[in-house]
Design a protein around this motif. Structure first.
Motif, PDB file in Angstrom:
ATOM      1  N   GLY A 114      -0.124   2.451  -3.269  1.00 40.29           N
ATOM      2  CA  GLY A 114      -1.326   3.206  -2.964  1.00 40.29           C
ATOM      3  C   GLY A 114      -2.526   2.393  -2.545  1.00 40.29           C
ATOM      4  N   ALA A 115      -2.547   1.095  -2.837  1.00 37.84           N
ATOM      5  CA  ALA A 115      -3.682   0.254  -2.458  1.00 37.84           C
ATOM      6  C   ALA A 115      -3.245  -1.207  -2.451  1.00 37.84           C
ATOM      7  CB  ALA A 115      -4.851   0.443  -3.425  1.00 37.84           C
ATOM      8  N   ASN A 135     -12.653   9.432   6.834  1.00 44.27           N
ATOM      9  CA  ASN A 135     -13.466   9.416   5.616  1.00 44.27           C
ATOM     10  C   ASN A 135     -14.901   8.954   5.822  1.00 44.27           C
ATOM     11  OD1 ASN A 135     -11.147  10.139   4.250  1.00 44.27           O
ATOM     12  ND2 ASN A 135     -10.696   8.072   3.523  1.00 44.27           N
ATOM     13  N   THR A 188     -17.104  -6.931  -3.862  1.00 41.37           N
ATOM     14  CA  THR A 188     -15.792  -6.336  -3.623  1.00 41.37           C
ATOM     15  C   THR A 188     -14.694  -7.394  -3.642  1.00 41.37           C
ATOM     16  OG1 THR A 188     -16.762  -4.544  -2.322  1.00 41.37           O
ATOM     17  CG2 THR A 188     -14.419  -4.980  -1.993  1.00 41.37           C
ATOM     18  N   GLU A 228       0.825  -1.213   0.000  1.00 43.08           N
ATOM     19  CA  GLU A 228       0.000   0.000   0.000  1.00 43.08           C
ATOM     20  C   GLU A 228       0.857   1.260   0.000  1.00 43.08           C
ATOM     21  OE1 GLU A 228      -3.619   2.134   2.515  1.00 43.08           O
ATOM     22  OE2 GLU A 228      -2.088   0.937   3.542  1.00 43.08           O
ATOM     23  N   GLU A 266      -4.768  -3.975  -3.300  1.00 45.01           N
ATOM     24  CA  GLU A 266      -5.036  -4.826  -4.460  1.00 45.01           C
ATOM     25  C   GLU A 266      -3.965  -4.633  -5.546  1.00 45.01           C
ATOM     26  OE1 GLU A 266      -7.536  -1.113  -5.472  1.00 45.01           O
ATOM     27  OE2 GLU A 266      -6.858  -2.213  -3.686  1.00 45.01           O
ATOM     28  N   THR A 311      -7.456  -1.354   0.839  1.00 48.19           N
ATOM     29  CA  THR A 311      -7.707  -1.399  -0.600  1.00 48.19           C
ATOM     30  C   THR A 311      -8.405  -0.108  -1.047  1.00 48.19           C
ATOM     31  OG1 THR A 311      -9.911  -2.388  -0.429  1.00 48.19           O
ATOM     32  CG2 THR A 311      -8.038  -3.911  -0.458  1.00 48.19           C
ATOM     33  N   SER A 312      -8.375   0.141  -2.350  1.00 50.73           N
ATOM     34  CA  SER A 312      -9.091   1.315  -2.860  1.00 50.73           C
ATOM     35  C   SER A 312     -10.592   1.157  -2.650  1.00 50.73           C
ATOM     36  CB  SER A 312      -8.781   1.507  -4.343  1.00 50.73           C
ATOM     37  OG  SER A 312      -9.274   0.422  -5.111  1.00 50.73           O
ATOM     38  N   TYR A 313     -11.049  -0.086  -2.547  1.00 43.54           N
ATOM     39  CA  TYR A 313     -12.480  -0.357  -2.372  1.00 43.54           C
ATOM     40  C   TYR A 313     -12.939  -0.036  -0.951  1.00 43.54           C
ATOM     41  CZ  TYR A 313     -10.549  -3.643  -5.827  1.00 43.54           C
ATOM     42  OH  TYR A 313      -9.831  -4.225  -6.838  1.00 43.54           O
ATOM     43  N   SER A 314     -11.993   0.021  -0.007  1.00 40.28           N
ATOM     44  CA  SER A 314     -12.388   0.146   1.400  1.00 40.28           C
ATOM     45  C   SER A 314     -11.795   1.364   2.102  1.00 40.28           C
ATOM     46  CB  SER A 314     -11.980  -1.130   2.164  1.00 40.28           C
ATOM     47  OG  SER A 314     -10.589  -1.386   2.028  1.00 40.28           O
ATOM     48  N   LYS A 315     -11.143   2.262   1.368  1.00 39.82           N
ATOM     49  CA  LYS A 315     -10.554   3.437   2.008  1.00 39.82           C
ATOM     50  C   LYS A 315     -11.609   4.365   2.611  1.00 39.82           C
ATOM     51  CE  LYS A 315      -6.172   3.618  -0.502  1.00 39.82           C
ATOM     52  NZ  LYS A 315      -5.398   3.234   0.689  1.00 39.82           N
TER      53      LYS A 315
END
Length: 400
Positions: A89-90, A134, A177, A85, A92, A124-128
């Motif tokens: 950045g993520a 946020n 997801t 990450e 995945e 993950t980008s799906y769970s940020k």
């Protein structure tokens, strides 16, 4: 003639246990039945100790020599929840990077994508959107979380929120997801962690939670497709009985020293047999961070040299825990060893014992006495003895 027939029968039984059956990729379970490999399972062999690796580095991806080290030792791995990450950045993206790196060297290796079914990890980008900073900007995600019955705030542990598996919309989102992560990364399936659904927070709905988790895992297996692996963590328990039909593999995590008691290890061996008879794989995971030596001396965890201390402890305890695995090992039972889940927690260690010639088991384990805690088992190239009451073991490696 009678003597000849008896000798011939004994020879046949010995051959039956020592080598794969005539059917391709079929192996004998310790009760004499046959385990039929599924085409999407990883390669399995008794040549050496079958190993599973699971690791992550939240800051970076693997270096080429680290990929080489791991790929030489296993055909079955999972990329942990936050891997890469920091660099990419993520998570995945970290998984995708490693899937490509491993399969470039060994195309047949099986690599799993990690996702949690209870903790809303934001890696993950799906769970940020589940990050504390946020969450108020994502009401569509916030409704998927458990509310603490006392504080009326979102339930959390160290700022990580809890998924509400009783919410049917959440179950749909979660399945989609996980499938998205597997497909994007090119993984061969998913490792699903923490399948308890926080049932203890809603004791009056505990059975509903268990059933909902089973429904969600069944939906995942269907949507992933028949050729993808679903590995569930501690899905052998009674609480996960609705999950068990949908998994292809089960991990015995041993996340506390009470799970390494002599009684619990005996139960594990019975469960490994049951799982194998169901045509499913097992991961026998031992983390020495839960060894009694650590509970009696918590300084193991302190300071910059903690990994060095754990590495030495893992060498000291290796023969015992290795023997505990071998006593109960079945076809498609894999061993995982270390002292945590990060890359630096054992995945890059060299344990020569795991590379020694093992050979297939010659039968089931033997309990020396009904009331005792000594067990033995014979393999083609090794004799195993363990005393789970005294935590002592001896593996005698035979010369080839």
């Amino acid at each position: 003639m009678k003597k000849f027939l008896l000798n011939f029968s004994a020879l046949w039984i010995a051959l039956f246990f020592c080598v794969p059956s005539m059917a391709q990729n079929s192996y004998v379970i310790s009760d004499g039945s046959v385990f039929e490999n599924k085409t999407f399972y990883p390669k399995f062999s008794w040549d050496t100790t079958p190993m599973y690796y699971m690791f992550g580095d939240p800051k970076r991806v693997l270096l080429p020599d680290e990929v080489e080290h791991i790929v030489k030792r296993t055909d079955f791995i999972c990329i942990e929840k936050s891997h890469g990450e920091g660099e990419l950045g993520a998570a995945e993206l970290g998984t995708k990077h490693e899937v490509e790196a491993f399969k470039k060297i060994k195309p047949e290796i099986k690599v799993l994508f990690y996702f949690n079914s209870a903790y809303a990890w934001p890696f993950t980008s799906y769970s940020k959107g589940f990050l504390k900073k946020n969450i108020d900007q994502h009401p569509e995600l916030k409704k998927f979380l458990i509310i603490d019955s006392e504080t009326k705030e979102l339930a959390k542990r160290r700022n990580t929120y809890f998924f509400d598996v009783l919410n049917p919309d959440f179950r749909v989102w979660w399945v989609n997801t996980v499938v998205k992560g597997v497909e994007f990364s090119g993984a061969d399936g998913a490792f699903i962690d923490q399948m308890h659904g926080f049932s203890w927070l809603r004791a009056d709905k505990s059975l509903d939670v268990q059933k909902a988790m089973g429904e969600m895992m069944a939906a995942l297996k269907v949507k992933l497709g028949p050729d993808k692996i679903v590995l569930g963590n501690n899905a052998q328990t009674k609480a996960a009985r609705f999950v068990f039909p949908s998994i292809d593999a089960n991990m015995f995590e041993h996340y506390g020293n009470t799970l390494l008691s002599k009684e619990k290890l005996l139960q594990d061996w019975d469960d490994m047999l049951r799982i194998s008879k169901a045509g499913k794989m097992s991961i026998f995971r031992i983390g020495v961070e839960y060894d009694t030596a650590v509970s009696e001396n918590p300084t193991y965890y302190k300071g910059k040299t903690r990994n060095e201390r754990f590495a030495e402890l893992s060498k000291e305890k290796l023969q015992y825990y290795h023997a505990c695995y071998l006593i109960g090992a079945q076809p498609y039972s894999y061993f995982q060893y270390g002292w945590g889940w990060q890359l630096s927690h054992g995945s890059l260690m060299d344990y020569p014992e795991f590379q020694k010639s093992l050979g297939a088991p010659k039968g089931a384990y033997t309990r020396i006495s009904d009331e005792g805690w000594e067990f033995t088992r014979e393999f083609e190239h090794a004799s195993v003895w363990v005393n789970t009451e005294m935590e002592e073991a001896k593996i005698s490696w035979h010369e080839n």
